[in-house]
Design a protein around this motif. Sequence first.
Motif, PDB file in Angstrom:
ATOM      1  N   LYS A  32       0.832  -1.208   0.000  1.00  0.00           N
ATOM      2  CA  LYS A  32       0.000   0.000   0.000  1.00  0.00           C
ATOM      3  C   LYS A  32       0.862   1.251   0.000  1.00  0.00           C
ATOM      4  N   ARG A  33       1.964   1.221   0.736  1.00  0.00           N
ATOM      5  CA  ARG A  33       2.850   2.388   0.767  1.00  0.00           C
ATOM      6  C   ARG A  33       3.471   2.651  -0.585  1.00  0.00           C
ATOM      7  N   ARG A  34       3.774   1.600  -1.329  1.00  0.00           N
ATOM      8  CA  ARG A  34       4.383   1.767  -2.651  1.00  0.00           C
ATOM      9  C   ARG A  34       3.391   2.323  -3.671  1.00  0.00           C
ATOM     10  N   GLU A  35       2.098   2.099  -3.454  1.00  0.00           N
ATOM     11  CA  GLU A  35       1.092   2.551  -4.405  1.00  0.00           C
ATOM     12  C   GLU A  35       0.898   4.060  -4.374  1.00  0.00           C
ATOM     13  N   VAL A  36       1.284   4.726  -3.304  1.00  0.00           N
ATOM     14  CA  VAL A  36       1.077   6.165  -3.177  1.00  0.00           C
ATOM     15  C   VAL A  36       2.066   6.902  -4.064  1.00  0.00           C
ATOM     16  N   ASP A  37       1.546   7.763  -4.937  1.00  0.00           N
ATOM     17  CA  ASP A  37       2.385   8.538  -5.842  1.00  0.00           C
ATOM     18  C   ASP A  37       2.664   9.902  -5.207  1.00  0.00           C
ATOM     19  N   LEU A  38       3.891  10.153  -4.858  1.00  0.00           N
ATOM     20  CA  LEU A  38       4.258  11.409  -4.219  1.00  0.00           C
ATOM     21  C   LEU A  38       4.940  12.379  -5.175  1.00  0.00           C
ATOM     22  N   SER A  39       4.921  12.088  -6.465  1.00  0.00           N
ATOM     23  CA  SER A  39       5.665  12.912  -7.413  1.00  0.00           C
ATOM     24  C   SER A  39       5.063  14.304  -7.600  1.00  0.00           C
ATOM     25  N   ASP A  40       3.757  14.484  -7.365  1.00  0.00           N
ATOM     26  CA  ASP A  40       3.135  15.779  -7.596  1.00  0.00           C
ATOM     27  C   ASP A  40       3.182  16.689  -6.371  1.00  0.00           C
ATOM     28  N   ILE A  41       3.726  16.216  -5.246  1.00  0.00           N
ATOM     29  CA  ILE A  41       3.813  17.033  -4.045  1.00  0.00           C
ATOM     30  C   ILE A  41       5.077  17.874  -4.122  1.00  0.00           C
ATOM     31  N   PRO A  42       4.953  19.187  -4.001  1.00  0.00           N
ATOM     32  CA  PRO A  42       6.151  20.031  -4.099  1.00  0.00           C
ATOM     33  C   PRO A  42       7.082  19.809  -2.904  1.00  0.00           C
ATOM     34  N   GLU A  43       8.354  19.992  -3.166  1.00  0.00           N
ATOM     35  CA  GLU A  43       9.346  19.801  -2.114  1.00  0.00           C
ATOM     36  C   GLU A  43       9.353  21.017  -1.198  1.00  0.00           C
ATOM     37  N   ALA A  44       9.408  20.784   0.098  1.00  0.00           N
ATOM     38  CA  ALA A  44       9.440  21.875   1.067  1.00  0.00           C
ATOM     39  C   ALA A  44      10.831  22.490   1.078  1.00  0.00           C
ATOM     40  N   THR A  45      10.895  23.787   0.874  1.00  0.00           N
ATOM     41  CA  THR A  45      12.191  24.459   0.880  1.00  0.00           C
ATOM     42  C   THR A  45      12.330  25.401   2.068  1.00  0.00           C
ATOM     43  N   ASP A  46      11.204  25.939   2.560  1.00  0.00           N
ATOM     44  CA  ASP A  46      11.252  26.850   3.694  1.00  0.00           C
ATOM     45  C   ASP A  46      10.617  26.149   4.887  1.00  0.00           C
ATOM     46  N   PHE A  47      11.446  25.627   5.773  1.00  0.00           N
ATOM     47  CA  PHE A  47      10.943  24.856   6.893  1.00  0.00           C
ATOM     48  C   PHE A  47      10.540  25.724   8.076  1.00  0.00           C
ATOM     49  N   SER A  48      10.928  26.982   8.064  1.00  0.00           N
ATOM     50  CA  SER A  48      10.617  27.831   9.211  1.00  0.00           C
ATOM     51  C   SER A  48       9.153  28.265   9.217  1.00  0.00           C
ATOM     52  N   ARG A  49       8.540  28.365   8.043  1.00  0.00           N
ATOM     53  CA  ARG A  49       7.150  28.807   7.882  1.00  0.00           C
ATOM     54  C   ARG A  49       6.897  30.198   8.470  1.00  0.00           C
ATOM     55  N   PHE A  50       7.960  30.969   8.624  1.00  0.00           N
ATOM     56  CA  PHE A  50       7.811  32.322   9.157  1.00  0.00           C
ATOM     57  C   PHE A  50       7.250  33.226   8.080  1.00  0.00           C
ATOM     58  N   ARG A  51       6.195  33.928   8.416  1.00  0.00           N
ATOM     59  CA  ARG A  51       5.607  34.915   7.524  1.00  0.00           C
ATOM     60  C   ARG A  51       5.451  36.198   8.328  1.00  0.00           C
ATOM     61  N   PRO A  52       5.994  37.298   7.839  1.00  0.00           N
ATOM     62  CA  PRO A  52       5.858  38.551   8.589  1.00  0.00           C
ATOM     63  C   PRO A  52       4.398  38.969   8.661  1.00  0.00           C
ATOM     64  N   GLY A  53       3.973  39.415   9.825  1.00  0.00           N
ATOM     65  CA  GLY A  53       2.580  39.786  10.027  1.00  0.00           C
ATOM     66  C   GLY A  53       2.260  41.223   9.674  1.00  0.00           C
ATOM     67  N   LYS A  54       3.262  42.076   9.540  1.00  0.00           N
ATOM     68  CA  LYS A  54       3.013  43.496   9.303  1.00  0.00           C
ATOM     69  C   LYS A  54       2.186  43.770   8.042  1.00  0.00           C
ATOM     70  N   PRO A  55       2.460  43.148   6.892  1.00  0.00           N
ATOM     71  CA  PRO A  55       1.622  43.430   5.723  1.00  0.00           C
ATOM     72  C   PRO A  55       0.144  43.111   5.956  1.00  0.00           C
ATOM     73  N   TYR A  56      -0.142  42.026   6.652  1.00  0.00           N
ATOM     74  CA  TYR A  56      -1.533  41.659   6.926  1.00  0.00           C
ATOM     75  C   TYR A  56      -2.180  42.655   7.887  1.00  0.00           C
ATOM     76  N   ILE A  57      -1.423  43.067   8.893  1.00  0.00           N
ATOM     77  CA  ILE A  57      -1.953  44.036   9.859  1.00  0.00           C
ATOM     78  C   ILE A  57      -2.203  45.372   9.185  1.00  0.00           C
ATOM     79  N   ASP A  58      -1.292  45.789   8.295  1.00  0.00           N
ATOM     80  CA  ASP A  58      -1.491  47.043   7.565  1.00  0.00           C
ATOM     81  C   ASP A  58      -2.740  46.994   6.690  1.00  0.00           C
ATOM     82  N   LYS A  59      -2.967  45.863   6.035  1.00  0.00           N
ATOM     83  CA  LYS A  59      -4.170  45.720   5.211  1.00  0.00           C
ATOM     84  C   LYS A  59      -5.432  45.802   6.065  1.00  0.00           C
ATOM     85  N   MET A  60      -5.422  45.143   7.214  1.00  0.00           N
ATOM     86  CA  MET A  60      -6.582  45.189   8.100  1.00  0.00           C
ATOM     87  C   MET A  60      -6.820  46.608   8.602  1.00  0.00           C
TER      88      MET A  60
END
Length: 81
Positions: A32-60
């Motif tokens: 079952k594990r071999r049947e799963v196709d993972l080729s279309d999942i993009p590779e994670a390059t930014d592991f920190s997931r940090f997103r600055p909040g200032k642009p969102y706060i300014d928009k609000m």
Amino acid sequence: MLMGLHDILAAVQDTQEREEIRKRFLMRMDAKRREVDLSDIPEATDFSRFRPGKPYIDKMREHNLRVRAEREKQEQAILTK
């Protein structure tokens, strides 16, 4: 009632039969594990997931100021009638 592998192995008395059941189960899980196709999942390059909040706060803030100004205009229009 659903039974898991642990329950089935506990019910079997013969140790050879237990090993055979366990081997078949693991082979099916590997298949079952071999049947799963993972080729279309993009590779994670930014592991920190940090997103600055200032642009969102300014928009609000801009949106809230626009809404407040519009409400004040409506209130003034109602009061002047």
